[in-house]
Enzyme design. Structure first.
Site, PDB file in Angstrom:
ATOM      1  N   ASN A 165     -52.097 -63.679  39.181  1.00 21.41           N
ATOM      2  CA  ASN A 165     -52.722 -63.893  40.224  1.00 21.41           C
ATOM      3  C   ASN A 165     -52.927 -62.760  40.187  1.00 21.41           C
ATOM      4  O   ASN A 165     -51.382 -62.077  40.634  1.00 21.41           O
ATOM      5  CB  ASN A 165     -51.048 -64.997  39.911  1.00 21.41           C
ATOM      6  CG  ASN A 165     -49.987 -65.088  41.869  1.00 21.41           C
ATOM      7  OD1 ASN A 165     -51.419 -65.110  42.833  1.00 21.41           O
ATOM      8  ND2 ASN A 165     -49.953 -66.152  41.618  1.00 21.41           N
ATOM      9  N   ARG A 175     -55.687 -67.204  39.425  1.00 16.82           N
ATOM     10  CA  ARG A 175     -55.072 -68.230  40.508  1.00 16.82           C
ATOM     11  C   ARG A 175     -56.074 -67.840  41.957  1.00 16.82           C
ATOM     12  O   ARG A 175     -55.853 -66.944  42.061  1.00 16.82           O
ATOM     13  CB  ARG A 175     -53.815 -68.047  40.890  1.00 16.82           C
ATOM     14  CG  ARG A 175     -52.779 -69.114  42.155  1.00 16.82           C
ATOM     15  CD  ARG A 175     -52.255 -68.705  42.170  1.00 16.82           C
ATOM     16  NE  ARG A 175     -51.364 -69.375  43.843  1.00 16.82           N
ATOM     17  CZ  ARG A 175     -50.813 -68.836  44.692  1.00 16.82           C
ATOM     18  NH1 ARG A 175     -50.639 -67.690  44.858  1.00 16.82           N
ATOM     19  NH2 ARG A 175     -50.805 -69.650  45.482  1.00 16.82           N
ATOM     20  N   HIS A 203     -50.376 -74.714  47.349  1.00 16.30           N
ATOM     21  CA  HIS A 203     -49.319 -75.206  45.706  1.00 16.30           C
ATOM     22  C   HIS A 203     -49.398 -77.241  45.328  1.00 16.30           C
ATOM     23  O   HIS A 203     -49.071 -76.903  44.809  1.00 16.30           O
ATOM     24  CB  HIS A 203     -47.542 -75.519  47.026  1.00 16.30           C
ATOM     25  CG  HIS A 203     -47.164 -74.686  47.618  1.00 16.30           C
ATOM     26  ND1 HIS A 203     -46.825 -75.207  48.844  1.00 16.30           N
ATOM     27  CD2 HIS A 203     -46.834 -73.684  47.775  1.00 16.30           C
ATOM     28  CE1 HIS A 203     -45.941 -73.822  49.539  1.00 16.30           C
ATOM     29  NE2 HIS A 203     -46.094 -72.739  48.609  1.00 16.30           N
ATOM     30  N   ARG A 207     -42.190 -68.248  58.105  1.00 18.09           N
ATOM     31  CA  ARG A 207     -42.974 -68.844  58.972  1.00 18.09           C
ATOM     32  C   ARG A 207     -42.385 -70.398  60.051  1.00 18.09           C
ATOM     33  O   ARG A 207     -41.515 -70.747  59.362  1.00 18.09           O
ATOM     34  CB  ARG A 207     -44.033 -69.578  57.469  1.00 18.09           C
ATOM     35  CG  ARG A 207     -45.143 -68.425  57.066  1.00 18.09           C
ATOM     36  CD  ARG A 207     -45.786 -69.458  56.297  1.00 18.09           C
ATOM     37  NE  ARG A 207     -45.669 -68.900  54.672  1.00 18.09           N
ATOM     38  CZ  ARG A 207     -45.701 -69.406  53.442  1.00 18.09           C
ATOM     39  NH1 ARG A 207     -46.890 -70.106  53.644  1.00 18.09           N
ATOM     40  NH2 ARG A 207     -45.769 -69.022  52.448  1.00 18.09           N
ATOM     41  N   GLU A 219     -46.627 -73.195  37.468  1.00 16.03           N
ATOM     42  CA  GLU A 219     -47.899 -73.345  38.165  1.00 16.03           C
ATOM     43  C   GLU A 219     -48.819 -72.165  37.696  1.00 16.03           C
ATOM     44  O   GLU A 219     -49.975 -72.636  36.862  1.00 16.03           O
ATOM     45  CB  GLU A 219     -47.850 -72.044  39.277  1.00 16.03           C
ATOM     46  CG  GLU A 219     -47.412 -73.378  40.548  1.00 16.03           C
ATOM     47  CD  GLU A 219     -47.410 -72.473  41.782  1.00 16.03           C
ATOM     48  OE1 GLU A 219     -47.566 -72.407  42.342  1.00 16.03           O
ATOM     49  OE2 GLU A 219     -45.811 -72.292  41.683  1.00 16.03           O
TER      50      GLU A 219
END
Ligand code: AMP
Length: 402
Positions: A10, A95, A184, A245, A389
């Site tokens: 990743n 990823r 996601h 955010r 993940e």
């Protein structure tokens, strides 16, 4: 081809996280990360069953050097050598944040795939360049391995037009790719598969609302095991409120700020880095642990931020339950969903109008483990399912090559 060892990578713009899996039993053999790539004073963290080092100084002027560091560690006898030779790494699962409309599943990396991802950089200017640097570094150092790209957006490509179209002239979609993509996806897919197992239902019959709640958060409506709608949009800024955010706001706020002297960069920073829990909580932090401590200390700003946060979750869950009709379970995952009992309690109270009841005592105890929080009389079961993940990327890589 026979695939046994899969390295999951990743890559961020200045970091590279990795995990090595033995897919014979899905065991994680090693994990770690390189930080501060290309900005000096680089740091290397590495753990396996026999060895651990945290933030050791290292030389990582670029992503290729970072991958070389990782590979050296994996075969180093002084670091518990997980592998005898790098040839034992059969595949690397990368990823990649944005796969656009082109990639609805994982793909073997080819020059054409790299070209397509390069062309997609305008859709994910912060994320896809890093993913490409990680791929290039791994291809150089692990030239004999197969490389697979696994996309955050892929799971959401099953959304119908009524979910992904914005109410804008169609040419914006056709010429510039302006539409909802969702993110996601690897996590939503992992917990969807696990939920089907836990519920004892075939995957293609399971209806869920999956809530990935972390520093970044998204909520997805899953119909028959597939994504039907999701809260994030063309970018990961849309949807519920998050750590830094804003989530959904009136888009005209952007125009208003631009007309009032803010630059595009400032507005971007306000909404992506200075918004959300950080903006409202009054703690100077985006972390839910700090917000929850401030609530205990009596901070009104922190209470308001928590209320606003779970209000935004509830709006999506309510909408998705209405769309789906029958929902087999609401799934909670991600750093907050798995660990923050205070946020879960506030959230489940906020959706009590859906007939949801839960075991408050049990909720306080659950941290990072599978658990059914709802009571027998709850109209919809609520289940905590830890996401993974990296394992999902390893599984996707393994499945594609097998
Ligand atoms: P993520 O982005 O999925 O890593 O989630 C990060 C968020 O999860 C942060 O807001 C953390 O405060 C929250 N979190 C992680 N661990 C815990 C914990 N043990 N207790 C409460 N919140 C946690």
């Amino acid at each position: 081809m026979a695939v046994r060892h899969v390295l999951v990578v990743n890559a961020g713009s200045s970091s590279l996280k990795f995990m090595l899996f033995d897919m014979a039993n899905e065991q994680m053999l090693a994990k770690g990360q390189v930080e501060r790539i290309g900005i000096g004073n680089s740091l290397f963290s590495y753990t396996n069953a026999a060895f651990s080092e945290k933030q050791s100084p290292c030389e990582a002027p670029d992503h290729t050097a970072a991958v070389q560091l990782v590979c050296n560690a994996l075969i180093d006898p002084a670091k518990g050598a997980c592998l005898k030779s790098l040839d034992e790494i059969d595949a690397v699962g990368h990823r990649v944040v944005h796969g656009g409309e082109r990639f609805s599943g994982s793909v073997i990396v080819t020059p054409e795939v790299v070209d397509a991802l390069t062309a997609m950089i305008p859709l994910a200017p912060l994320h896809n360049p890093a993913g490409l640097q990680g791929i290039a570094g791994c291809e150089k150092v692990l030239a004999n391995a197969k490389h697979v790209a696994v996309f955050d957006t892929a799971f959401h490509q099953t959304m119908p037009e009524e979910s992904y179209l914005y109410g804008l002239p169609k040419e914006l979609h056709e010429k510039l790719g302006v539409r909802k993509y969702g993110f996601h996806g690897t996590s939503h897919k992992f917990v969807t598969q696990r939920a089907a197992e836990v519920l004892g239902k075939p995957l293609d019959e399971v209806n869920l609302v999956t809530c990935h709640l972390g520093n970044g958060s998204s909520i997805t409506a899953v119909k028959g095991g597939k994504c039907w709608d999701t809260s994030m949009g063309m970018t990961p800024l849309a949807g519920v409120m998050m750590g830094t955010r804003s989530g959904d706001i009136d888009p005209a706020v952007v125009l208003y700020l631009l007309k009032n002297g803010y630059t595009a960069e400032q507005v971007d920073a306000l909404m992506n880095k200075q918004g959300g829990v950080l903006a409202l909580g009054g703690t100077g932090s985006s972390d839910m642990r700090d917000l929850c401590s401030a609530i205990v200390d009596g901070s009104e700003a922190a209470k308001t931020a928590m209320a606003r946060l779970v209000h935004s979750y509830a709006m999506y869950v309510g909408g998705y339950v209405a769309l789906l009709g029958h929902v087999d379970a609401i799934i909670l995952t991600g750093g907050i969903g798995e660990n923050s009992w205070e946020t879960r309690e506030a959230f489940l109270k906020a959706i009590s109008g859906l007939g949801i009841t839960f075991d408050a005592e049990l909720n306080r105890k659950v941290r990072g483990v599978e658990a059914t929080l709802s009571l027998a009389d709850s109209k919809i079961p609520v289940i905590v399912l830890p996401t993974n993940e990296e394992l999902m990327i390893a599984r996707e890589t393994f499945a594609l090559l097998a």
